[in-house]
Design a protein around this motif. Structure first.
Motif, PDB file in Angstrom:
ATOM      1  N   VAL A  44      -5.791 -12.699 -19.310  1.00 60.34           N
ATOM      2  CA  VAL A  44      -4.613 -11.937 -19.922  1.00 60.34           C
ATOM      3  C   VAL A  44      -3.775 -11.737 -18.785  1.00 60.34           C
ATOM      4  N   VAL A  45      -2.435 -11.960 -19.275  1.00 60.32           N
ATOM      5  CA  VAL A  45      -1.377 -11.818 -18.531  1.00 60.32           C
ATOM      6  C   VAL A  45      -0.551 -10.526 -18.744  1.00 60.32           C
ATOM      7  N   PHE A  46      -0.428  -9.620 -17.843  1.00 62.85           N
ATOM      8  CA  PHE A  46       0.528  -8.414 -17.991  1.00 62.85           C
ATOM      9  C   PHE A  46       1.710  -8.578 -17.342  1.00 62.85           C
ATOM     10  N   SER A  47       3.071  -8.270 -17.960  1.00 65.72           N
ATOM     11  CA  SER A  47       4.177  -8.404 -17.581  1.00 65.72           C
ATOM     12  C   SER A  47       5.225  -7.022 -18.067  1.00 65.72           C
ATOM     13  N   LYS A  48       5.868  -6.918 -17.039  1.00 66.84           N
ATOM     14  CA  LYS A  48       6.898  -5.955 -17.462  1.00 66.84           C
ATOM     15  C   LYS A  48       8.362  -6.142 -16.550  1.00 66.84           C
ATOM     16  N   PRO A  49       9.430  -6.336 -17.131  1.00 66.73           N
ATOM     17  CA  PRO A  49      10.735  -6.318 -16.339  1.00 66.73           C
ATOM     18  C   PRO A  49      10.698  -5.526 -15.122  1.00 66.73           C
ATOM     19  N   GLY A  50      11.085  -5.957 -14.112  1.00 67.01           N
ATOM     20  CA  GLY A  50      11.179  -5.477 -12.712  1.00 67.01           C
ATOM     21  C   GLY A  50       9.620  -5.373 -11.927  1.00 67.01           C
ATOM     22  N   TYR A  51       8.778  -5.885 -12.494  1.00 65.70           N
ATOM     23  CA  TYR A  51       7.408  -5.920 -12.223  1.00 65.70           C
ATOM     24  C   TYR A  51       6.739  -7.391 -11.948  1.00 65.70           C
ATOM     25  N   GLN A  52       6.141  -7.647 -10.771  1.00 65.61           N
ATOM     26  CA  GLN A  52       5.403  -8.914 -10.614  1.00 65.61           C
ATOM     27  C   GLN A  52       4.361  -8.997 -11.910  1.00 65.61           C
ATOM     28  N   GLN A  53       4.135 -10.209 -12.547  1.00 63.03           N
ATOM     29  CA  GLN A  53       3.212 -10.474 -13.569  1.00 63.03           C
ATOM     30  C   GLN A  53       1.672 -10.435 -12.834  1.00 63.03           C
ATOM     31  N   PRO A  98     -12.415  -1.172 -20.051  1.00 64.98           N
ATOM     32  CA  PRO A  98     -11.209  -1.612 -20.211  1.00 64.98           C
ATOM     33  C   PRO A  98     -10.513  -2.587 -19.160  1.00 64.98           C
ATOM     34  N   VAL A  99      -9.575  -3.452 -19.376  1.00 60.20           N
ATOM     35  CA  VAL A  99      -9.003  -4.278 -18.457  1.00 60.20           C
ATOM     36  C   VAL A  99      -7.845  -3.541 -18.089  1.00 60.20           C
ATOM     37  N   PHE A 100      -7.664  -3.232 -16.725  1.00 60.30           N
ATOM     38  CA  PHE A 100      -6.428  -2.331 -16.341  1.00 60.30           C
ATOM     39  C   PHE A 100      -5.760  -3.237 -15.087  1.00 60.30           C
ATOM     40  N   ALA A 101      -4.511  -3.285 -15.323  1.00 60.91           N
ATOM     41  CA  ALA A 101      -3.494  -3.879 -14.381  1.00 60.91           C
ATOM     42  C   ALA A 101      -2.738  -2.874 -13.655  1.00 60.91           C
ATOM     43  N   THR A 102      -2.652  -3.003 -12.258  1.00 59.40           N
ATOM     44  CA  THR A 102      -1.507  -2.074 -11.463  1.00 59.40           C
ATOM     45  C   THR A 102      -0.521  -3.180 -11.114  1.00 59.40           C
ATOM     46  N   LEU A 103       0.639  -2.854 -11.863  1.00 61.95           N
ATOM     47  CA  LEU A 103       1.746  -3.886 -11.543  1.00 61.95           C
ATOM     48  C   LEU A 103       2.392  -3.376 -10.487  1.00 61.95           C
ATOM     49  N   GLU A 104       2.795  -4.322  -9.565  1.00 60.24           N
ATOM     50  CA  GLU A 104       3.513  -3.984  -8.231  1.00 60.24           C
ATOM     51  C   GLU A 104       5.231  -4.583  -8.838  1.00 60.24           C
ATOM     52  N   PRO A 105       5.871  -3.487  -8.036  1.00 62.13           N
ATOM     53  CA  PRO A 105       7.370  -3.448  -8.244  1.00 62.13           C
ATOM     54  C   PRO A 105       7.905  -5.208  -7.527  1.00 62.13           C
ATOM     55  N   GLU A 106       8.824  -5.793  -8.144  1.00 62.92           N
ATOM     56  CA  GLU A 106       9.378  -7.035  -7.694  1.00 62.92           C
ATOM     57  C   GLU A 106      10.219  -6.637  -6.415  1.00 62.92           C
ATOM     58  N   ALA A 107      10.158  -7.418  -5.431  1.00 61.51           N
ATOM     59  CA  ALA A 107      11.011  -7.237  -4.118  1.00 61.51           C
ATOM     60  C   ALA A 107      12.374  -7.273  -4.583  1.00 61.51           C
ATOM     61  N   PRO A 108      13.221  -6.281  -3.780  1.00 59.13           N
ATOM     62  CA  PRO A 108      14.666  -6.402  -4.226  1.00 59.13           C
ATOM     63  C   PRO A 108      15.132  -7.700  -3.999  1.00 59.13           C
ATOM     64  N   GLN A 109      16.134  -8.219  -4.536  1.00 56.54           N
ATOM     65  CA  GLN A 109      16.949  -9.467  -4.179  1.00 56.54           C
ATOM     66  C   GLN A 109      18.038  -9.140  -3.087  1.00 56.54           C
ATOM     67  N   PRO A 110      17.964  -9.877  -1.917  1.00 53.03           N
ATOM     68  CA  PRO A 110      19.156  -9.692  -1.208  1.00 53.03           C
ATOM     69  C   PRO A 110      20.560  -9.973  -1.711  1.00 53.03           C
ATOM     70  N   ALA A 111      21.464  -9.559  -1.417  1.00 52.40           N
ATOM     71  CA  ALA A 111      22.629  -9.612  -1.974  1.00 52.40           C
ATOM     72  C   ALA A 111      23.028 -10.851  -1.584  1.00 52.40           C
ATOM     73  N   PRO A 112      23.865 -11.807  -2.191  1.00 52.27           N
ATOM     74  CA  PRO A 112      24.321 -13.066  -1.996  1.00 52.27           C
ATOM     75  C   PRO A 112      25.175 -13.151  -0.750  1.00 52.27           C
ATOM     76  N   VAL A 113      25.126 -14.297   0.109  1.00 56.84           N
ATOM     77  CA  VAL A 113      26.006 -14.141   1.391  1.00 56.84           C
ATOM     78  C   VAL A 113      27.325 -13.841   1.163  1.00 56.84           C
ATOM     79  N   VAL A 114      28.067 -14.199  -0.079  1.00 59.09           N
ATOM     80  CA  VAL A 114      29.594 -14.081  -0.020  1.00 59.09           C
ATOM     81  C   VAL A 114      29.576 -12.473  -0.269  1.00 59.09           C
ATOM     82  N   GLU A 115      28.989 -11.999  -0.891  1.00 54.20           N
ATOM     83  CA  GLU A 115      29.212 -10.536  -0.971  1.00 54.20           C
ATOM     84  C   GLU A 115      28.932  -9.760   0.042  1.00 54.20           C
ATOM     85  N   ARG A 116      27.755 -10.233   0.928  1.00 52.57           N
ATOM     86  CA  ARG A 116      27.878  -9.439   2.259  1.00 52.57           C
ATOM     87  C   ARG A 116      29.028  -9.749   3.098  1.00 52.57           C
ATOM     88  N   LYS A 117      29.655 -10.889   2.978  1.00 49.71           N
ATOM     89  CA  LYS A 117      30.638 -11.211   3.735  1.00 49.71           C
ATOM     90  C   LYS A 117      31.892 -10.334   3.362  1.00 49.71           C
TER      91      LYS A 117
END
Length: 129
Positions: A44-53, A98-117
């Protein structure tokens, strides 16, 4: 009599994840329960937006009580009854259940280089004023 199916519960933290069972069943939002054949093994694959499968394998085993039930079946129903229960999976249970999954949050994505500049340039301009 145990029967050839068993209720298997799917849950997650956080709740509300989608659970896709390799047998084709889909739970749109955990927690949920499906009736599945006792002799089936699946993943079984557990998924939720913002979390790792997360994928979990669910196997089968003969519980301590299942062996006793089989022995009782031999005494009460004879060898034929015991053979039927063994062949159709009635002596098996799913694990984990029961089948229980603890979902870990996805790592935040770094801002694109252009945006940081652009931000750096804005900070320099602001400090010059």
């Amino acid at each position: 009599m145990r029967g050839t199916t068993e209720n298997v519960t799917f849950a997650s933290s956080p709740a509300g994840a989608t659970a896709r069972v390799s047998t084709g069943m889909v739970c749109e939002a955990t927690p949920c329960t499906f009736e599945l054949p006792r002799d089936s093994q699946f993943s079984v694959v557990f998924s939720k937006p913002g979390y790792q499968q997360q994928q979990i394998f669910v196997g089968t085993h003969v519980p301590v009580g299942g062996g006793a039930a089989l022995a009782g079946n031999i005494l009460a129903g004879g060898i034929i009854g015991a053979a039927v229960d063994s062949s159709n999976g009635a002596t098996l249970e799913h694990t984990p259940n029961p089948v229980f999954a603890t979902l870990e949050p996805e790592a935040p994505q770094p801002a694109p280089v252009v945006e940081r500049k652009r931000r750096r340039q804005q900070a320099v301009a602001d400090s010059a004023q």
